[in-house]
Design a protein around this motif. Structure first.
Motif, short mmCIF file in Angstrom:
data_model
loop_
_atom_site.label_atom_id
_atom_site.label_comp_id
_atom_site.label_asym_id
_atom_site.label_seq_id
_atom_site.Cartn_x
_atom_site.Cartn_y
_atom_site.Cartn_z
N SER A 15 88.29 60.12 37.67
CA SER A 15 88.87 58.96 36.97
C SER A 15 88.04 58.55 35.76
O SER A 15 88.34 57.53 35.14
N GLN A 48 92.33 55.02 32.84
CA GLN A 48 93.30 54.00 32.47
C GLN A 48 93.06 53.44 31.06
O GLN A 48 93.80 52.55 30.62
N ALA A 82 88.05 50.47 30.91
CA ALA A 82 89.39 50.58 30.33
C ALA A 82 89.50 49.82 29.02
O ALA A 82 90.42 50.08 28.24
N PRO A 142 89.54 49.73 36.38
CA PRO A 142 90.14 49.90 37.72
C PRO A 142 89.12 49.84 38.84
O PRO A 142 89.49 49.88 40.01
N ARG A 198 95.40 57.54 28.36
CA ARG A 198 96.83 57.50 28.67
C ARG A 198 97.64 58.09 27.52
O ARG A 198 98.64 58.80 27.75
#
Length: 576
Positions: A183, A114, A73, A64, A119
């Motif tokens: 993040s 992500q 990711a 991201p 997730r």
């Protein structure tokens, strides 16, 4: 698999000069304002002609881009922002044809939020196998706003955030650890699945032909048992003592419960076995900010990393006593485990040394720069050229950061609305705001009168200052006084004289000179070169029998001015 350059040569990494490419800012091949893999490939002949041995490429993985690609990711693909796996294969093949090796970044301490694993963790209940891949902790019902401990993010603020994404949860259900941005959740390296997965990541890229890995946050990954509070220490005690090159016990990185824990070395011994199973001497280099300097030797023992960045050197202020001390300590520490000293002056995380070395001592922070006054550019460039000339004469390996060969300064006046470093956003409203690292990541100037100074056809992702036009590659090429031609000359002489394979001895160049002079004799076979750096205020006379074969200041023959380094020959067997 492509063939490796000089495949028969052993221990190439002991003397290599490796050039760091930051993909966003090196060259834009498709005209979208963002650097990419085809852009890098198009400029590889420039790096060959510069005289480097290998290229280290910062992350290009799907991401991201919350932290410029250090939030991964997917570890086994290329982000469309930078191209494709086919583009990476072309880059590798082209580099190897040109005699260049390629090292890629590995980011094992944390993933992006992500990443499929995180997730899945958020979609699973506390205590599940999915959550065990990361570091989750329960919320204390008696103090729901208090994190599990007092750890702080490296980018500012607390190192813990809560999540509410578990479908059946009402309100926050757990804390998760992130030593960097929220993040970027930290992986749990006590988890067998995590370790096995990264074995596969290494093999994926080694099978594709990469020559090694730069390991991001190599001193992280393992946390102290029980995740104890960090001891709050006197801020004045933090940092390496540049006078001695050492740090006292209170400053040891192991006293921070999430840095430099002994368990990281089990991971690297496992990885080294994988690298050693491949042909062509694939390598690992550790990004390990550890103290005292002796701790770095643990990362370059014969069964772990091949190299570790010498951050004690990059942290040293512009002072002769400090430089002599850290050079001596570096050889002592690395020599104890038969490892090369790996010199470095700039990278994508620190203030460019053409600016940093001219800052006042209280402003000359190295990493994650805070607000600083604009220093004198001429002083900064003189010192940067002198520091580089000293560094490239020292035995061992060396890393160069893109654009330093052009003498690029840190861009300190970027508008707030173009900044992208999470450090800036996480600290801007605190008592210790920081500009972040965008200033060393501004795209390179290639052609002085082209749009974006030749970086690409579109406006670059970060604006370039006008002064970059006068520092472009086409302006400096062929100018014997330019910084670019200085680098080319130094790299050529370094190879011709085999300086990187020599032995170094710090010497006194003359009576009462020690306070202001760094002098190092480098011996390789029957040849000896003296590196002499003048940090004082008075010129230093070159001995009559000596010849200046390289100088950071053009035209030096008899007097070495302030902020200048020369390479001398003809001094006789004892330097007389």
């Amino acid at each position: 698999m492509t063939s490796r350059p000089d495949a028969a040569t052993t221990d190439w990494w002991r003397h290599a000069v490796i050039y760091q490419v930051y993909p966003r800012s090196f060259a834009d091949g498709d005209g979208d304002g963002m650097g990419d893999l085809p852009g890098i490939t198009s400029r590889l002949p420039y790096l060959r002609d510069l005289g480097v041995d290998a290229v280290w490429i910062s992350p290009f993985y799907p991401s991201p881009q919350k932290d410029a690609g250090y939030d991964v990711a997917d570890y086994c693909d290329v982000d469309p922002l930078f191209g494709s796996l086919a583009d990476l294969d072309t880059l590798l093949a082209t580099a190897h044809e040109l005699g260049l090796r390629v090292i890629v970044d590995l980011v094992p301490n944390h993933t992006s939020d992500q990443h499929p694993w995180f997730r899945a963790a958020l979609a699973s209940p506390p205590g599940s196998p999915e959550r065990d891949r990361y570091i989750f902790r329960d919320i204390d019902p008696e103090a729901p706003g208090e994190p599990p401990n007092n750890w702080e993010s490296n980018f500012g603020g607390p190192a813990w955030s809560t999540t509410t994404r578990y479908p059946d949860a009402v309100g926050p259900d757990q804390w998760y650890l992130h030593l960097f941005d929220s993040s970027q959740p930290d992986l749990n390296w006590e988890n067998t699945e995590v370790r096995d997965s990264f074995d596969g990541v290494l093999r994926f890229w080694l099978d594709r032909g990469v020559d090694g890995f730069r390991v991001d946050v190599a001193h992280g990954m393992i946390k102290a048992p029980g995740l104890p509070d960090m001891e709050i220490r006197d801020p004045g005690a933090v940092g390496t003592d540049a006078t001695t090159g050492e740090a006292d016990a209170a400053m040891a990185s192991t006293s921070t419960p999430y840095w430099d824990q002994d368990g990281v070395h089990d991971i690297y011994r496992r990885w080294r076995q994988i690298l050693d199973s491949y042909p062509g001497e694939r390598i690992m280099v550790a990004e390990a900010w550890v103290q005292p300097i002796d701790r770095i030797a643990r990362y370059v023992r014969p069964d772990e990393h091949h190299q570790a960045f010498n951050f004690a050197f990059i942290d040293t202020r512009w002072d002769a006593t400090a430089l002599r001390s850290v050079i001596a300590a570096s050889y002592r520490v690395n020599g104890a485990v038969n490892a090369p000293t790996t010199w470095v002056l700039s990278n994508h995380d620190v203030i460019r040394h053409a600016t940093r070395l001219a800052l006042a001592p209280e402003e000359a922070v190295t990493q994650l720069a805070g607000p600083v006054t604009t220093p004198d550019r001429a002083t900064g460039l003189h010192r940067a050229r002198a520091a580089t000339t000293l560094m490239l004469g020292l035995p061992g390996s060396a890393y160069l950061y893109q654009g330093e060969e052009l003498g690029l300064p840190e861009v300190l006046d970027l508008p707030d609305d173009v900044r992208q470093d999470p450090t800036f956003f996480r600290t801007r409203h605190t008592t210790h705001p920081e500009l972040g690292r965008d200033g060393c990541r501004v795209p390179l100037p290639w052609v002085s009168d082209a749009p974006g100074f030749g970086f690409g056809s579109a406006d670059p992702w970060l604006p370039q200052p006008e002064i970059f036009g006068g520092l472009a590659v086409d302006v400096q090429t062929g100018d014997p006084a330019s910084t670019l031609e200085l680098y080319r000359r130094l790299l050529t002489l370094r190879k011709e004289l085999h300086l990187a394979d020599g032995t170094a001895q710090i010497v006194s160049p003359g009576e009462d000179a020690d306070a202001d002079i760094v002098a190092v004799d480098v011996t390789c076979g029957d040849a000896r070169v003296r590196l002499l750096c003048n940090l004082g205020t008075a010129p230093w006379p070159v001995p009559e029998q000596a010849q200046v074969i390289a100088s950071s200041t053009p035209g030096i023959t008899r007097l070495v001015p302030t902020d200048c380094t020369v390479w001398l020959t003809g001094l006789g067997s004892h330097g007389e």
